[in-house]
Motif scaffolding. Structure first.
Motif, PDB file in Angstrom:
ATOM      1  N   MET A   1      36.207  32.334  31.004  1.00  0.00           N
ATOM      2  CA  MET A   1      36.558  33.669  31.483  1.00  0.00           C
ATOM      3  C   MET A   1      38.016  33.967  31.142  1.00  0.00           C
ATOM      4  SD  MET A   1      36.336  35.221  35.307  1.00  0.00           S
ATOM      5  CE  MET A   1      34.565  35.336  35.302  1.00  0.00           C
ATOM      6  N   LYS A   2      38.251  35.083  30.412  1.00  0.00           N
ATOM      7  CA  LYS A   2      39.620  35.427  30.011  1.00  0.00           C
ATOM      8  C   LYS A   2      40.303  36.190  31.137  1.00  0.00           C
ATOM      9  CE  LYS A   2      42.111  37.724  26.233  1.00  0.00           C
ATOM     10  NZ  LYS A   2      43.280  36.895  26.358  1.00  0.00           N
ATOM     11  N   LEU A   3      41.475  35.720  31.523  1.00  0.00           N
ATOM     12  CA  LEU A   3      42.209  36.369  32.606  1.00  0.00           C
ATOM     13  C   LEU A   3      42.953  37.602  32.088  1.00  0.00           C
ATOM     14  CD1 LEU A   3      43.821  33.344  34.505  1.00  0.00           C
ATOM     15  CD2 LEU A   3      41.715  34.535  35.039  1.00  0.00           C
ATOM     16  N   ARG A   4      43.144  38.587  32.963  1.00  0.00           N
ATOM     17  CA  ARG A   4      44.028  39.719  32.644  1.00  0.00           C
ATOM     18  C   ARG A   4      45.454  39.193  32.556  1.00  0.00           C
ATOM     19  NH1 ARG A   4      41.607  43.578  37.454  1.00  0.00           N
ATOM     20  NH2 ARG A   4      39.649  44.156  36.428  1.00  0.00           N
ATOM     21  N   GLY A   5      46.336  39.990  31.938  1.00  0.00           N
ATOM     22  CA  GLY A   5      47.726  39.558  31.740  1.00  0.00           C
ATOM     23  C   GLY A   5      48.413  39.140  33.030  1.00  0.00           C
ATOM     24  N   TYR A   6      48.303  39.974  34.068  1.00  0.00           N
ATOM     25  CA  TYR A   6      49.002  39.666  35.320  1.00  0.00           C
ATOM     26  C   TYR A   6      48.389  38.444  36.006  1.00  0.00           C
ATOM     27  CZ  TYR A   6      45.173  41.936  37.932  1.00  0.00           C
ATOM     28  OH  TYR A   6      43.957  42.259  38.467  1.00  0.00           O
ATOM     29  N   GLN A   7      47.062  38.242  35.798  1.00  0.00           N
ATOM     30  CA  GLN A   7      46.407  37.080  36.409  1.00  0.00           C
ATOM     31  C   GLN A   7      46.895  35.779  35.768  1.00  0.00           C
ATOM     32  OE1 GLN A   7      42.307  38.274  35.719  1.00  0.00           O
ATOM     33  NE2 GLN A   7      42.083  39.069  37.798  1.00  0.00           N
ATOM     34  N   GLN A   8      47.054  35.806  34.425  1.00  0.00           N
ATOM     35  CA  GLN A   8      47.569  34.622  33.732  1.00  0.00           C
ATOM     36  C   GLN A   8      49.027  34.363  34.126  1.00  0.00           C
ATOM     37  OE1 GLN A   8      45.960  32.379  32.046  1.00  0.00           O
ATOM     38  NE2 GLN A   8      47.764  31.208  31.461  1.00  0.00           N
ATOM     39  N   ASP A   9      49.826  35.440  34.244  1.00  0.00           N
ATOM     40  CA  ASP A   9      51.231  35.295  34.677  1.00  0.00           C
ATOM     41  C   ASP A   9      51.297  34.658  36.059  1.00  0.00           C
ATOM     42  OD1 ASP A   9      52.055  36.467  32.354  1.00  0.00           O
ATOM     43  OD2 ASP A   9      52.445  38.448  33.219  1.00  0.00           O
ATOM     44  N   ALA A  10      50.398  35.111  36.946  1.00  0.00           N
ATOM     45  CA  ALA A  10      50.366  34.570  38.310  1.00  0.00           C
ATOM     46  C   ALA A  10      50.029  33.085  38.275  1.00  0.00           C
ATOM     47  CB  ALA A  10      49.327  35.324  39.148  1.00  0.00           C
ATOM     48  N   ARG A  11      49.025  32.737  37.500  1.00  0.00           N
ATOM     49  CA  ARG A  11      48.589  31.331  37.372  1.00  0.00           C
ATOM     50  C   ARG A  11      49.757  30.444  36.923  1.00  0.00           C
ATOM     51  NH1 ARG A  11      43.958  29.827  32.892  1.00  0.00           N
ATOM     52  NH2 ARG A  11      43.573  27.634  33.438  1.00  0.00           N
ATOM     53  N   GLU A  12      50.465  30.905  35.890  1.00  0.00           N
ATOM     54  CA  GLU A  12      51.577  30.104  35.349  1.00  0.00           C
ATOM     55  C   GLU A  12      52.737  30.010  36.337  1.00  0.00           C
ATOM     56  OE1 GLU A  12      52.458  31.905  31.584  1.00  0.00           O
ATOM     57  OE2 GLU A  12      50.494  31.370  30.733  1.00  0.00           O
ATOM     58  N   SER A 165      58.489  30.215  48.984  1.00  0.00           N
ATOM     59  CA  SER A 165      58.752  31.154  47.889  1.00  0.00           C
ATOM     60  C   SER A 165      57.562  32.076  47.672  1.00  0.00           C
ATOM     61  CB  SER A 165      59.038  30.389  46.587  1.00  0.00           C
ATOM     62  OG  SER A 165      57.832  29.872  46.051  1.00  0.00           O
ATOM     63  N   LEU A 166      57.839  33.138  46.916  1.00  0.00           N
ATOM     64  CA  LEU A 166      56.792  34.053  46.467  1.00  0.00           C
ATOM     65  C   LEU A 166      56.648  33.797  44.975  1.00  0.00           C
ATOM     66  CD1 LEU A 166      54.937  36.528  46.857  1.00  0.00           C
ATOM     67  CD2 LEU A 166      56.925  37.974  46.483  1.00  0.00           C
ATOM     68  N   ALA A 167      55.566  33.122  44.583  1.00  0.00           N
ATOM     69  CA  ALA A 167      55.395  32.755  43.167  1.00  0.00           C
ATOM     70  C   ALA A 167      55.154  33.990  42.310  1.00  0.00           C
ATOM     71  CB  ALA A 167      54.224  31.786  43.020  1.00  0.00           C
ATOM     72  N   TYR A 168      54.353  34.943  42.844  1.00  0.00           N
ATOM     73  CA  TYR A 168      53.998  36.103  42.024  1.00  0.00           C
ATOM     74  C   TYR A 168      53.492  37.222  42.924  1.00  0.00           C
ATOM     75  CZ  TYR A 168      52.228  38.751  38.028  1.00  0.00           C
ATOM     76  OH  TYR A 168      52.026  39.738  37.085  1.00  0.00           O
ATOM     77  N   GLU A 169      53.898  38.442  42.586  1.00  0.00           N
ATOM     78  CA  GLU A 169      53.412  39.612  43.335  1.00  0.00           C
ATOM     79  C   GLU A 169      53.018  40.700  42.351  1.00  0.00           C
ATOM     80  OE1 GLU A 169      54.765  42.532  46.999  1.00  0.00           O
ATOM     81  OE2 GLU A 169      56.319  41.489  45.884  1.00  0.00           O
ATOM     82  N   TYR A 170      51.820  41.236  42.502  1.00  0.00           N
ATOM     83  CA  TYR A 170      51.350  42.363  41.690  1.00  0.00           C
ATOM     84  C   TYR A 170      51.084  43.496  42.675  1.00  0.00           C
ATOM     85  CZ  TYR A 170      48.762  44.713  37.914  1.00  0.00           C
ATOM     86  OH  TYR A 170      48.344  45.589  36.931  1.00  0.00           O
ATOM     87  N   THR A 171      51.746  44.626  42.484  1.00  0.00           N
ATOM     88  CA  THR A 171      51.699  45.676  43.510  1.00  0.00           C
ATOM     89  C   THR A 171      50.534  46.643  43.288  1.00  0.00           C
ATOM     90  OG1 THR A 171      53.124  47.152  42.239  1.00  0.00           O
ATOM     91  CG2 THR A 171      54.215  45.594  43.748  1.00  0.00           C
ATOM     92  N   LEU A 172      50.182  47.334  44.360  1.00  0.00           N
ATOM     93  CA  LEU A 172      49.122  48.337  44.315  1.00  0.00           C
ATOM     94  C   LEU A 172      49.435  49.449  43.294  1.00  0.00           C
ATOM     95  CD1 LEU A 172      46.394  49.123  45.700  1.00  0.00           C
ATOM     96  CD2 LEU A 172      47.734  50.467  47.302  1.00  0.00           C
ATOM     97  N   PRO A 173      50.667  50.035  43.302  1.00  0.00           N
ATOM     98  CA  PRO A 173      50.970  51.072  42.301  1.00  0.00           C
ATOM     99  C   PRO A 173      50.802  50.573  40.865  1.00  0.00           C
ATOM    100  CG  PRO A 173      52.640  51.068  44.014  1.00  0.00           C
ATOM    101  CD  PRO A 173      51.776  49.868  44.248  1.00  0.00           C
ATOM    102  N   ALA A 175      48.762  48.205  39.817  1.00  0.00           N
ATOM    103  CA  ALA A 175      47.322  48.049  39.563  1.00  0.00           C
ATOM    104  C   ALA A 175      46.671  49.402  39.299  1.00  0.00           C
ATOM    105  CB  ALA A 175      46.654  47.353  40.747  1.00  0.00           C
ATOM    106  N   ILE A 176      47.104  50.437  40.033  1.00  0.00           N
ATOM    107  CA  ILE A 176      46.546  51.788  39.838  1.00  0.00           C
ATOM    108  C   ILE A 176      46.988  52.340  38.481  1.00  0.00           C
ATOM    109  CG2 ILE A 176      46.570  54.171  40.687  1.00  0.00           C
ATOM    110  CD1 ILE A 176      46.831  52.966  43.559  1.00  0.00           C
ATOM    111  N   LYS A 177      48.293  52.204  38.178  1.00  0.00           N
ATOM    112  CA  LYS A 177      48.839  52.709  36.904  1.00  0.00           C
ATOM    113  C   LYS A 177      48.168  52.035  35.713  1.00  0.00           C
ATOM    114  CE  LYS A 177      53.500  54.365  38.003  1.00  0.00           C
ATOM    115  NZ  LYS A 177      54.093  53.771  39.185  1.00  0.00           N
ATOM    116  N   SER A 178      47.861  50.741  35.846  1.00  0.00           N
ATOM    117  CA  SER A 178      47.251  49.996  34.734  1.00  0.00           C
ATOM    118  C   SER A 178      45.752  50.231  34.641  1.00  0.00           C
ATOM    119  CB  SER A 178      47.513  48.493  34.900  1.00  0.00           C
ATOM    120  OG  SER A 178      48.895  48.246  34.987  1.00  0.00           O
TER     121      SER A 178
END
Length: 526
Positions: A1-12, A165-173, A175-178
């Motif tokens: 399964m190929k992750l979306r860009g932000y999902q891969q960034d979060a994983r790393e 720590s906060l490893a990664y945050e992807y915001t609602l705005p 996600a909507i814009k993308s």
């Protein structure tokens, strides 16, 4: 399964935190952005390293969902720790565990304290509770990842007492814009609902009092819903089962096709399926559907369970943010809640950068009388708030000029360089909340910033990082900003260092007077 860009960034980012010795870290993804897929891939990475992983959650549906997504996305199967089911003796490297089961002393003692190398906490906003802490303290050598859809940092102050720590945050705005989530339009229904007599319990409104407070308004609310949302697919959240049942009856009398589900519903699966297949167009529930249930075709959410807890509010609204063919937006209905307190969550809190902007947005939505796009409202509210701050800053500058202060007020610096992220900064983690260190105070003074106005180490760190980055980019210094803005030049923080230096040299050569032909308010420093 190929992750979306932000999902891969979060994983790393998560793996990077652990590699750098940060043992307890957070991932923040809005509902509908694939948090289970991300942590499934993180689990796969850890299993490849030979680790054992525990996934902790407080509800059976979440455990089943995690096990299902893990197998579909990685091929890994799980053992289960829940009631009579046990993972002891299993050769699976991943265990999904119910926190109610795992917290029991006899259950914990079956495991060595270092049995799990990694622990994933689904819906991490629950993890401060005693039950979770008992499990986490037992396996205290494990790396921990908390996953939550909490929409802003203010809610995470409590989490900051456990996570480092906060490893990664992807915001609602974002996600909507993308295009990954549905746009949200908010409409305030002009009904004044009085909550001033509602008591408090565990940091939120008492559900028993809320049910009583809502009862007199249910008929009017149903009528207003008929006017603005009769053709929509609606989920309604209510505080009590009896209120939910009563409201379902009223909606059916108004011509809706409404059904109700609660924890005791024997035909719950059938009702949910019928709702999905459009036999019903309204589903009422008493906080049952906040987590672990998805129906992407929902295009209207009605929150009749007012709350001060942003994570809870976000979970409710999240039931309608997923994309669906033919769905253009999610309509979110809000009400004129009258309360003695001001901490109540409104649609604005889903995306506002701070409380000031949220209040300006809420006022705008309340006064409009029509559904407004949340992102557009936020843009306008932010501009209004910045304008108000600039007005206040102008008064402050006049006062500073009078006192001939040699150092730059942090607010002046932030406004001048147009750093909204600095002026709305809220500390989240323990170390950020402490006072600035002696070294930070000295360095800020040396660089021309007045440290008295900086209340915490987190803000001091952000400012020092920004100053260093500006120096590398060749932008103006705080001292140049103070000097030139004190003489009427505007937003000097956006100028190159060399241009400001040349202008100051010209002013000095002219006996410290502005040279003829230069109008400070129009001069842009290019």
């Amino acid at each position: 399964m190929k992750l979306r860009g932000y999902q891969q960034d979060a994983r790393e980012s998560i793996q990077s935190e652990w590699e750098n010795g940060v043992k307890k870290t957070l991932l923040v993804l809005p509902t509908g952005c694939g948090k289970t897929i991300v942590f499934s891939k993180v689990i796969e990475d850890r299993v490849i390293k030979g680790e054992r992983v525990l996934v902790l959650a407080h509800r059976g549906e979440l455990l089943e969902q995690a096990a299902d997504k893990l197998e579909k996305s990685t091929g890994l199967k799980c053992a289960t720790e829940k009631a009579e089911q046990t993972s002891i003796g299993s050769w699976f490297r991943v265990v999904v565990g119910s926190v109610q089961t795992m917290m029991r002393e006899k259950r914990l003692e079956r495991f060595d304290k270092d049995f799990f190398d990694t622990i994933i906490i689904d819906e991490a906003h629950h993890c401060i509770s005693d039950s979770y802490q008992r499990v986490l303290n037992y396996f205290d050598t494990a790396n921990v990842l908390g996953v939550t859809a909490t929409p802003d940092r203010g809610d995470m102050r409590n989490l900051g007492s456990y996570f480092e720590s906060l490893a990664y945050e992807y915001t609602l705005p974002k996600a909507i814009k993308s295009g990954y989530l549905s746009p949200i339009k908010a409409l305030t229904i002009p009904l004044k609902l009085d909550l001033s007599g509602v008591g408090q319990q565990a940091g939120d409104f008492k559900t028993s009092d809320l049910g009583t407070a809502l009862d007199p308004y249910l008929e009017s609310i149903a009528e207003e819903m008929r006017k603005v949302a009769s053709d929509r697919k609606i989920v309604v959240f209510l505080p009590l089962v009896k209120t939910s049942q009563k409201f379902t009856e009223i909606l059916n009398q108004k011509g809706f096709r409404a059904a109700e589900v609660n924890g005791e519903s024997k035909d719950r699966a059938e009702i949910l399926e019928d709702f999905e297949n459009d036999k019903y167009n309204v589903l009422c529930n008493s906080m049952l559907l906040t987590e672990g249930w998805d129906c992407p075709s929902v295009d209207c959410v009605v929150v009749l369970r007012p709350t001060k807890v942003r994570s809870l509010y976000s979970q409710m609204v999240g039931r309608g943010t997923r994309l669906f063919k033919g769905k253009t937006e999610l309509l979110l209905l809000d009400f004129l809640w009258h309360t003695d307190r001001h901490e109540l969550c409104h649609p604005a809190h889903l995306i506002a950068s701070n409380e000031e902007v949220a209040q300006a947005m809420t006022k705008q939505i309340e006064e409009a009388g029509i559904p407004l796009d949340l992102e557009k409202v936020e843009k306008q509210a932010e501009e209004d708030v910045v304008a108000q701050r600039e007005e206040a800053l102008a008064k402050q500058l006049a006062e500073m000029k009078r006192r001939k202060r040699k150092l730059v007020d942090p607010l002046q610096f932030e406004m001048s360089i147009q750093a909204e992220d600095l002026s709305s900064y809220v500390p989240s983690f323990g170390w950020e909340m402490g006072p600035p260190s002696e070294n930070q105070v000295k360095t800020l003074e040396k660089l021309g910033i007045l440290p008295d106005q900086i209340e915490n180490a987190g803000k001091a760190t952000k400012l020092l990082e920004r100053l260093e980055r500006r120096r590398d980019e060749g932008l103006t210094t705080p001292k140049q900003i103070r000097f030139l803005e004190g003489r009427g030049f505007e937003h000097v923080g956006t100028w190159p260092f060399e241009n400001a230096k040349r202008l100051i040299d010209r002013i000095a050569a002219n006996g410290w007077r502005i040279p003829t032909g230069i109008i400070p308010s129009e001069y842009r420093g290019e």
